[in-house]
Design a protein around this motif. Structure first.
Motif, mmCIF file in Angstrom:
data_model
loop_
_atom_site.group_PDB
_atom_site.id
_atom_site.type_symbol
_atom_site.label_atom_id
_atom_site.label_comp_id
_atom_site.label_asym_id
_atom_site.label_seq_id
_atom_site.Cartn_x
_atom_site.Cartn_y
_atom_site.Cartn_z
ATOM 1 N N ARG A 173 0.856 -1.185 0.000
ATOM 2 C CA ARG A 173 0.000 0.000 0.000
ATOM 3 C C ARG A 173 0.897 1.241 0.000
ATOM 4 O O ARG A 173 1.963 1.267 0.617
ATOM 5 C CB ARG A 173 -0.906 0.024 1.234
ATOM 6 C CG ARG A 173 -1.994 -1.043 1.235
ATOM 7 C CD ARG A 173 -2.991 -0.851 0.099
ATOM 8 N NE ARG A 173 -4.096 -1.802 0.157
ATOM 9 C CZ ARG A 173 -4.080 -3.018 -0.385
ATOM 10 N NH1 ARG A 173 -2.984 -3.450 -1.013
ATOM 11 N NH2 ARG A 173 -5.138 -3.805 -0.303
ATOM 12 N N TYR A 195 -0.015 15.097 0.943
ATOM 13 C CA TYR A 195 -1.357 14.541 0.966
ATOM 14 C C TYR A 195 -2.363 15.470 0.309
ATOM 15 O O TYR A 195 -2.859 16.411 0.931
ATOM 16 C CB TYR A 195 -1.756 14.220 2.399
ATOM 17 C CG TYR A 195 -2.479 12.900 2.478
ATOM 18 C CD1 TYR A 195 -1.821 11.714 2.163
ATOM 19 C CD2 TYR A 195 -3.827 12.838 2.786
ATOM 20 C CE1 TYR A 195 -2.483 10.499 2.175
ATOM 21 C CE2 TYR A 195 -4.498 11.632 2.815
ATOM 22 C CZ TYR A 195 -3.813 10.469 2.497
ATOM 23 O OH TYR A 195 -4.471 9.261 2.495
ATOM 24 N N GLU A 230 -5.378 14.863 -0.414
ATOM 25 C CA GLU A 230 -6.709 14.733 0.161
ATOM 26 C C GLU A 230 -6.949 15.743 1.282
ATOM 27 O O GLU A 230 -8.092 15.940 1.699
ATOM 28 C CB GLU A 230 -6.922 13.323 0.708
ATOM 29 C CG GLU A 230 -7.028 12.251 -0.348
ATOM 30 C CD GLU A 230 -5.679 11.656 -0.717
ATOM 31 O OE1 GLU A 230 -5.647 10.571 -1.312
ATOM 32 O OE2 GLU A 230 -4.637 12.283 -0.409
ATOM 33 N N ASP A 290 2.854 12.204 -7.651
ATOM 34 C CA ASP A 290 1.447 12.464 -7.958
ATOM 35 C C ASP A 290 1.389 13.165 -9.306
ATOM 36 O O ASP A 290 1.977 14.250 -9.475
ATOM 37 C CB ASP A 290 0.797 13.332 -6.880
ATOM 38 C CG ASP A 290 0.692 12.622 -5.544
ATOM 39 O OD1 ASP A 290 0.252 11.459 -5.537
ATOM 40 O OD2 ASP A 290 1.044 13.231 -4.516
ATOM 41 N N THR A 347 0.412 8.139 -8.093
ATOM 42 C CA THR A 347 -1.005 8.274 -8.428
ATOM 43 C C THR A 347 -1.060 8.990 -9.765
ATOM 44 O O THR A 347 -0.208 9.842 -10.068
ATOM 45 C CB THR A 347 -1.790 9.066 -7.370
ATOM 46 O OG1 THR A 347 -1.355 10.432 -7.363
ATOM 47 C CG2 THR A 347 -1.593 8.468 -5.983
ATOM 48 N N TYR A 361 -3.254 4.130 -9.590
ATOM 49 C CA TYR A 361 -2.098 4.193 -8.704
ATOM 50 C C TYR A 361 -1.261 2.934 -8.899
ATOM 51 O O TYR A 361 -1.770 1.891 -9.325
ATOM 52 C CB TYR A 361 -2.523 4.339 -7.241
ATOM 53 C CG TYR A 361 -3.392 3.216 -6.723
ATOM 54 C CD1 TYR A 361 -2.849 2.197 -5.947
ATOM 55 C CD2 TYR A 361 -4.753 3.168 -7.006
ATOM 56 C CE1 TYR A 361 -3.635 1.162 -5.469
ATOM 57 C CE2 TYR A 361 -5.553 2.140 -6.542
ATOM 58 C CZ TYR A 361 -4.996 1.140 -5.772
ATOM 59 O OH TYR A 361 -5.780 0.115 -5.316
ATOM 60 N N HIS A 388 -9.502 4.701 -8.787
ATOM 61 C CA HIS A 388 -9.768 4.892 -7.373
ATOM 62 C C HIS A 388 -11.186 5.398 -7.176
ATOM 63 O O HIS A 388 -11.658 6.271 -7.904
ATOM 64 C CB HIS A 388 -8.776 5.931 -6.849
ATOM 65 C CG HIS A 388 -8.236 5.618 -5.496
ATOM 66 N ND1 HIS A 388 -7.867 4.360 -5.094
ATOM 67 C CD2 HIS A 388 -7.992 6.428 -4.426
ATOM 68 C CE1 HIS A 388 -7.404 4.399 -3.854
ATOM 69 N NE2 HIS A 388 -7.481 5.641 -3.425
ATOM 70 N N TYR A 418 -13.107 -1.206 -0.759
ATOM 71 C CA TYR A 418 -13.014 0.089 -0.099
ATOM 72 C C TYR A 418 -14.374 0.378 0.526
ATOM 73 O O TYR A 418 -15.414 0.086 -0.081
ATOM 74 C CB TYR A 418 -12.696 1.205 -1.087
ATOM 75 C CG TYR A 418 -11.309 1.213 -1.656
ATOM 76 C CD1 TYR A 418 -10.305 0.386 -1.165
ATOM 77 C CD2 TYR A 418 -10.995 2.074 -2.710
ATOM 78 C CE1 TYR A 418 -9.030 0.413 -1.697
ATOM 79 C CE2 TYR A 418 -9.717 2.108 -3.244
ATOM 80 C CZ TYR A 418 -8.744 1.281 -2.738
ATOM 81 O OH TYR A 418 -7.487 1.308 -3.269
ATOM 82 N N HIS A 471 -8.258 5.272 1.347
ATOM 83 C CA HIS A 471 -6.902 5.818 1.469
ATOM 84 C C HIS A 471 -6.380 5.689 2.893
ATOM 85 O O HIS A 471 -5.497 6.428 3.323
ATOM 86 C CB HIS A 471 -6.851 7.276 0.987
ATOM 87 C CG HIS A 471 -7.695 8.258 1.750
ATOM 88 N ND1 HIS A 471 -7.158 9.212 2.574
ATOM 89 C CD2 HIS A 471 -9.028 8.449 1.800
ATOM 90 C CE1 HIS A 471 -8.126 9.949 3.101
ATOM 91 N NE2 HIS A 471 -9.284 9.500 2.641
ATOM 92 N N LYS A 481 -2.250 3.334 4.893
ATOM 93 C CA LYS A 481 -0.969 3.937 5.267
ATOM 94 C C LYS A 481 -0.976 4.448 6.694
ATOM 95 O O LYS A 481 0.056 4.525 7.348
ATOM 96 C CB LYS A 481 -0.620 5.073 4.300
ATOM 97 C CG LYS A 481 -1.584 6.248 4.338
ATOM 98 C CD LYS A 481 -1.262 7.334 3.330
ATOM 99 C CE LYS A 481 -1.548 6.918 1.935
ATOM 100 N NZ LYS A 481 -2.994 6.685 1.674
#
Length: 379
Positions: free
Chosen positions: A50, A56, A58, A92, A244, A253, A269, A315, A343, A346
């Motif tokens: 993973r 980040y 997000e 990314d 990603t 990803y 995703h 998910y 997500h 991690k």
């Protein structure tokens, strides 16, 4: 079977196994319950690896948690006698102006992370396996990498046992209830147990255990593919980062080659392939297979060799794609830690620490306000 414990943890995937370890090493009497075998492939954490990204996109507020998670993965690996985190860097790639790269840069600036901004030509020059689109830009963050997800669950479980935890695999919880003394009673298909605190980390089954969350917890199927690379040297860990990739076909990803001859690529995703977690098999989506092929052909042609394997995982998504980590209203001795919206893995190491803090101290040093249950319960 029966017994009395300080804390019972239900669900021993990424989050639950880490929580058992963190509690046990503090001397807490902890029972961990898992309905499948330890390290099973029925949930959200299998498939070897993973991604761990510090930049980040997000949300910048996640960065303190992921930095602590990175430290804990390294620390836990040393305790387990094998590395669990591999620093290969993270890239990314997004369309200019879409927010992917821009938000990742904001996270880096907010938290003083090293990073490089790359235009299309720079991406292809530094990482020649990629063939970026005309409007693609990238952000490279060198301190990121990947976690050996399957090995980490085994390591957390082994360390928990070493520190005195009681772990039961293949034992399903049938229900729980609060007791008059402010604790809980948990009933399984093999016995009844009591504890002062209960931590629920059941992943895709959270809606069955906390019915009020069912409308806000959508389970989707995700497909992982492994492909024979046409130029394997381009995908060696010393040359190729985790990544990603935003495309017109979705957000993909992938990973460098590691412990498998194939190049690993994840299907779009947060796709809309709604899935029943009680389905007895985990068959990949045929549509995802076509999407993976299209991504390789258009953007990573050096990996577009024969298909070596496909796996499906799940998910569990919230409407705002943020986690749920909170105590249950009206039953403060119960902590809910699910879902993690595709997500979350991690963070498993640090969420284990957070949940141990909530169970033993009633608070965490991290700001958990954006993970509140109240976002969805009582609307």
């Amino acid at each position: 079977m029966s017994g009395t414990f300080d804390v019972i943890v239900v669900g021993l995937g990424g989050m639950g196994s880490a929580t058992c370890y963190q509690l046990a090493k503090r001397g807490v009497r902890v029972l961990g319950l898992e309905k499948f075998e330890i390290g099973h492939a029925m949930g959200s954490s299998h498939g070897l690896t993973r991604i761990l990204r510090l930049a980040y996109f997000e949300g910048s507020a996640y960065v303190p948690l992921v930095r602590r998670a990175r430290d804990l993965w390294i620390e836990t690996g040393k305790a387990a006698g094998e590395p669990l985190f591999f620093e290969v860097g993270a890239l990314d790639i997004g369309r200019q102006g879409s927010g992917i790269v821009e938000n990742a840069e904001t996270a880096c600036r907010d938290h003083g992370l090293a990073y490089d901004l790359l235009d299309r030509e720079a991406i292809a020059r530094r990482f020649p396996a990629f063939r970026p689109g005309a409007d693609h830009v990238g952000l490279y963050q060198p301190q990121s990498g990947f976690v050996a997800s399957e090995r980490a669950i085994i390591a957390h479980t082994a360390l928990a046992l070493h520190h005195g935890a009681e772990i039961h695999g293949c034992e399903a919880m049938l229900g729980w209830e609060a007791t008059a003394g402010g604790g809980v009673r948990v009933r399984t298909d093999q016995g009844t147990y009591e504890a002062g605190r209960l931590i629920l980390s059941p992943g895709a089954w959270i809606g069955d255990i906390v019915p009020a969350l069912k409308p806000s917890a959508t389970v989707i199927r995700q497909t992982l593919g492994w492909f024979s690379p046409l130029q394997p040297a381009l995908f060696a860990p010393e040359r190729f980062p985790v990544f990603t990739l935003e495309t017109e076909g979705g957000h993909f990803y992938g990973f460098p080659l590691w412990q498998h001859p194939g190049f690993k690529l994840g299907s779009p995703h947060y796709g809309n392939d709604v899935y029943d977690p009680d389905t007895p098999t985990r068959l990949p989506s045929p549509g995802h297979r076509e999407q993976l092929r299209a991504c390789l052909a258009d953007y990573i042609p050096a990996a577009n060799g024969s298909l070596l394997g496909l796996k499906a995982c799940m998910y569990t998504m919230t409407p705002d794609e943020h986690f749920i980590i909170d105590t249950l209203p009206g039953c403060e001795q119960v902590v809910v830690a699910s879902p993690c919206s595709g997500h979350g893995y991690k963070f498993a190491s640090v969420i284990g620490e957070v949940l141990a803090d909530l169970a033993t101290r009633g608070a965490s040093p991290f700001d958990l306000s954006m993970f509140s249950l109240q976002r969805f319960i009582g609307r």
